[in-house]
Design a protein around this motif. Structure first.
Motif, PDB file in Angstrom:
ATOM      1  N   VAL A 166       1.168  -0.734  -0.004  1.00  0.00           N
ATOM      2  CA  VAL A 166      -0.364  -0.162   0.188  1.00  0.00           C
ATOM      3  C   VAL A 166       0.991   1.032  -0.013  1.00  0.00           C
ATOM      4  CG1 VAL A 166      -1.776   1.820   1.384  1.00  0.00           C
ATOM      5  CG2 VAL A 166      -1.997  -0.904   1.198  1.00  0.00           C
ATOM      6  N   TRP A 167       0.237   2.028  -0.768  1.00  0.00           N
ATOM      7  CA  TRP A 167       1.283   3.332  -1.023  1.00  0.00           C
ATOM      8  C   TRP A 167       0.233   4.737  -0.989  1.00  0.00           C
ATOM      9  CZ3 TRP A 167       6.652   3.567  -3.132  1.00  0.00           C
ATOM     10  CH2 TRP A 167       7.081   1.921  -3.172  1.00  0.00           C
ATOM     11  N   TYR A 168       1.026   5.613  -0.560  1.00  0.00           N
ATOM     12  CA  TYR A 168       0.068   6.831  -0.144  1.00  0.00           C
ATOM     13  C   TYR A 168       1.576   8.081  -1.055  1.00  0.00           C
ATOM     14  CZ  TYR A 168      -1.392  11.363   1.257  1.00  0.00           C
ATOM     15  OH  TYR A 168      -1.449  12.965   1.210  1.00  0.00           O
ATOM     16  N   THR A 169       1.164   9.034  -2.462  1.00  0.00           N
ATOM     17  CA  THR A 169       2.055   8.660  -2.819  1.00  0.00           C
ATOM     18  C   THR A 169       3.190   8.180  -3.310  1.00  0.00           C
ATOM     19  OG1 THR A 169       3.468  10.296  -1.478  1.00  0.00           O
ATOM     20  CG2 THR A 169       0.923  11.942  -1.654  1.00  0.00           C
ATOM     21  N   ASN A 170       4.176   8.591  -2.979  1.00  0.00           N
ATOM     22  CA  ASN A 170       5.958   7.525  -3.271  1.00  0.00           C
ATOM     23  C   ASN A 170       6.482   7.340  -2.307  1.00  0.00           C
ATOM     24  OD1 ASN A 170       5.278   8.358  -6.187  1.00  0.00           O
ATOM     25  ND2 ASN A 170       6.117  10.618  -5.821  1.00  0.00           N
ATOM     26  N   SER A 171       4.870   7.353  -1.134  1.00  0.00           N
ATOM     27  CA  SER A 171       5.793   5.846   0.408  1.00  0.00           C
ATOM     28  C   SER A 171       4.920   4.540   0.421  1.00  0.00           C
ATOM     29  CB  SER A 171       5.744   7.202   1.141  1.00  0.00           C
ATOM     30  OG  SER A 171       6.650   8.624   1.061  1.00  0.00           O
ATOM     31  N   LYS A 172       6.168   4.289   0.718  1.00  0.00           N
ATOM     32  CA  LYS A 172       5.433   2.805   0.609  1.00  0.00           C
ATOM     33  C   LYS A 172       4.580   2.737   2.862  1.00  0.00           C
ATOM     34  CE  LYS A 172       7.892  -0.593   0.455  1.00  0.00           C
ATOM     35  NZ  LYS A 172       8.369  -2.170  -0.221  1.00  0.00           N
ATOM     36  N   LEU A 173       3.566   2.412   2.388  1.00  0.00           N
ATOM     37  CA  LEU A 173       2.901   2.325   4.037  1.00  0.00           C
ATOM     38  C   LEU A 173       3.172   1.124   4.376  1.00  0.00           C
ATOM     39  CD1 LEU A 173      -0.002   4.763   4.006  1.00  0.00           C
ATOM     40  CD2 LEU A 173       2.367   4.872   4.378  1.00  0.00           C
ATOM     41  N   CYS A 174       3.432  -0.136   3.706  1.00  0.00           N
ATOM     42  CA  CYS A 174       2.849  -1.581   4.324  1.00  0.00           C
ATOM     43  C   CYS A 174       3.376  -1.891   3.096  1.00  0.00           C
ATOM     44  CB  CYS A 174       1.973  -1.242   5.349  1.00  0.00           C
ATOM     45  SG  CYS A 174      -0.040  -1.355   4.976  1.00  0.00           S
ATOM     46  N   GLU A 175       3.382  -3.551   3.356  1.00  0.00           N
ATOM     47  CA  GLU A 175       3.968  -4.250   2.686  1.00  0.00           C
ATOM     48  C   GLU A 175       3.368  -6.178   3.253  1.00  0.00           C
ATOM     49  OE1 GLU A 175       6.447  -5.787  -0.731  1.00  0.00           O
ATOM     50  OE2 GLU A 175       8.063  -5.424   1.229  1.00  0.00           O
ATOM     51  N   GLY A 176       3.118  -6.597   2.899  1.00  0.00           N
ATOM     52  CA  GLY A 176       3.157  -8.134   2.819  1.00  0.00           C
ATOM     53  C   GLY A 176       2.804  -9.015   2.237  1.00  0.00           C
ATOM     54  N   SER A 177       3.018 -10.607   2.275  1.00  0.00           N
ATOM     55  CA  SER A 177       3.247 -11.431   1.512  1.00  0.00           C
ATOM     56  C   SER A 177       2.072 -11.897   1.003  1.00  0.00           C
ATOM     57  CB  SER A 177       4.200 -12.963   1.846  1.00  0.00           C
ATOM     58  OG  SER A 177       5.036 -12.400   2.314  1.00  0.00           O
ATOM     59  N   LEU A 178       1.671 -12.880  -0.587  1.00  0.00           N
ATOM     60  CA  LEU A 178       0.701 -13.336  -1.046  1.00  0.00           C
ATOM     61  C   LEU A 178       1.002 -14.787  -0.724  1.00  0.00           C
ATOM     62  CD1 LEU A 178      -0.113 -11.707  -4.170  1.00  0.00           C
ATOM     63  CD2 LEU A 178      -1.720 -11.335  -2.356  1.00  0.00           C
ATOM     64  N   PRO A 179      -0.304 -15.041  -0.250  1.00  0.00           N
ATOM     65  CA  PRO A 179      -0.389 -16.907  -0.481  1.00  0.00           C
ATOM     66  C   PRO A 179       0.460 -17.424  -1.393  1.00  0.00           C
ATOM     67  CG  PRO A 179      -2.313 -16.706   0.108  1.00  0.00           C
ATOM     68  CD  PRO A 179      -1.048 -14.827  -0.312  1.00  0.00           C
ATOM     69  N   LYS A 180       0.848 -19.147  -1.258  1.00  0.00           N
ATOM     70  CA  LYS A 180       1.263 -19.656  -2.625  1.00  0.00           C
ATOM     71  C   LYS A 180      -0.036 -20.529  -2.605  1.00  0.00           C
ATOM     72  CE  LYS A 180       4.331 -23.569  -4.078  1.00  0.00           C
ATOM     73  NZ  LYS A 180       5.705 -23.563  -4.054  1.00  0.00           N
ATOM     74  N   PHE A 181      -1.048 -21.227  -3.654  1.00  0.00           N
ATOM     75  CA  PHE A 181      -2.120 -21.719  -3.974  1.00  0.00           C
ATOM     76  C   PHE A 181      -2.539 -21.797  -5.576  1.00  0.00           C
ATOM     77  CE2 PHE A 181      -3.244 -17.647  -4.242  1.00  0.00           C
ATOM     78  CZ  PHE A 181      -4.753 -17.739  -5.145  1.00  0.00           C
TER      79      PHE A 181
END
Length: 250
Positions: free
Chosen positions: A144-159
């Motif tokens: 998730v980004w606000y303008t050019n700053s990344k607020l947070c990040e997470g991994s997608l599951p493998k399936f």
């Protein structure tokens, strides 16, 4: 008295024309009657040399280039025909994704002036293909980004997602951002308008399964431009607008 005999010599006329006697070149043959035999002029034969053959090395290079170009053209035709047949048989379509909900579990300013954020995101992944399955491999990321700053990040599951399957995903995103005080002030000021723009970016390595054949890995790249009403912690955020675009990268 003695008679002296006087001899009279014929006077030669110097100005008289020379006799018209045919000149016979020295050493020329004569006939039995003594007349000269006319000889044909000698003909000189000049040998004509054939043009030199072209260099053999250049000819070999031209043949190699022609064969190489022909082989490439044939391979491209075969590849195009194969892709066309596969497209007609399987009718591939890009998977579709939608953001169901976005919830902020934590958003605070730390003592080191970094901004800590924790988001919970619910996503729906839809595979509309009748004959194509999708393997979501390890390494997929959602941020998730606000303008050019990344607020947070997470991994997608493998399936694995089968034919015409709809899968619900819940992803937890966390992150720390530098210059947190400046970013927090900008978010609070934007929140007063009731419209906060956020970018949700997807980077997912996948492998496509055609029938029983598993193809090589490709990447699904996507971006969802969201407009939310608030960033208050522990509250369900209302998504006012959502525009998602996805594409495949080989």
């Amino acid at each position: 008295m003695t008679d002296h005999q006087q001899r009279i010599h014929p006077v030669v006329d110097v100005e008289a024309p020379a006799p018209s006697t045919p000149l016979v070149p020295h050493g020329s043959a004569t006939s039995e009657k003594g007349s000269p035999i006319q000889q044909r002029p000698l003909q000189r034969t000049i040998p004509v040399r054939p043009p030199p053959p072209p260099p053999r090395k250049r000819s070999c290079c031209c043949k190699c280039i022609c064969w190489t170009v022909s082989l490439i053209v044939v391979l491209l035709i075969i590849l195009g025909a194969t892709i066309g047949i596969l497209y007609l048989v399987f009718r591939p379509q890009l998977p579709k994704y939608s953001i169901d909900s976005l919830r902020i579990s934590d958003l605070r300013l730390n003592f080191d002036m970094t901004l800590y954020a924790k988001f919970d995101v619910k996503i729906t992944a839809n595979n509309p293909n009748k004959k194509i399955g999708i393997y979501y491999e390890k390494g997929g990321r959602l941020s998730v980004w606000y303008t050019n700053s990344k607020l947070c990040e997470g991994s997608l599951p493998k399936f694995y997602q089968g034919h015409q399957n709809i899968t619900k995903l819940e992803v937890v995103l966390t992150g720390q951002t530098q210059s947190g005080s400046t970013l927090m002030s900008a978010l609070q000021e934007q929140q007063q308008t009731g419209q906060i723009p956020l970018d949700l970016k997807v980077h997912a390595p996948v492998a496509v399964k055609l029938g029983k054949l598993k193809m090589r890995k490709v990447k699904i790249l996507g971006e969802c431009k969201l407009v939310v009403d608030s960033l208050s912690a522990n509250n369900i955020i209302s998504i006012k607008a959502s525009n998602c675009k996805f594409r495949l990268k080989l």
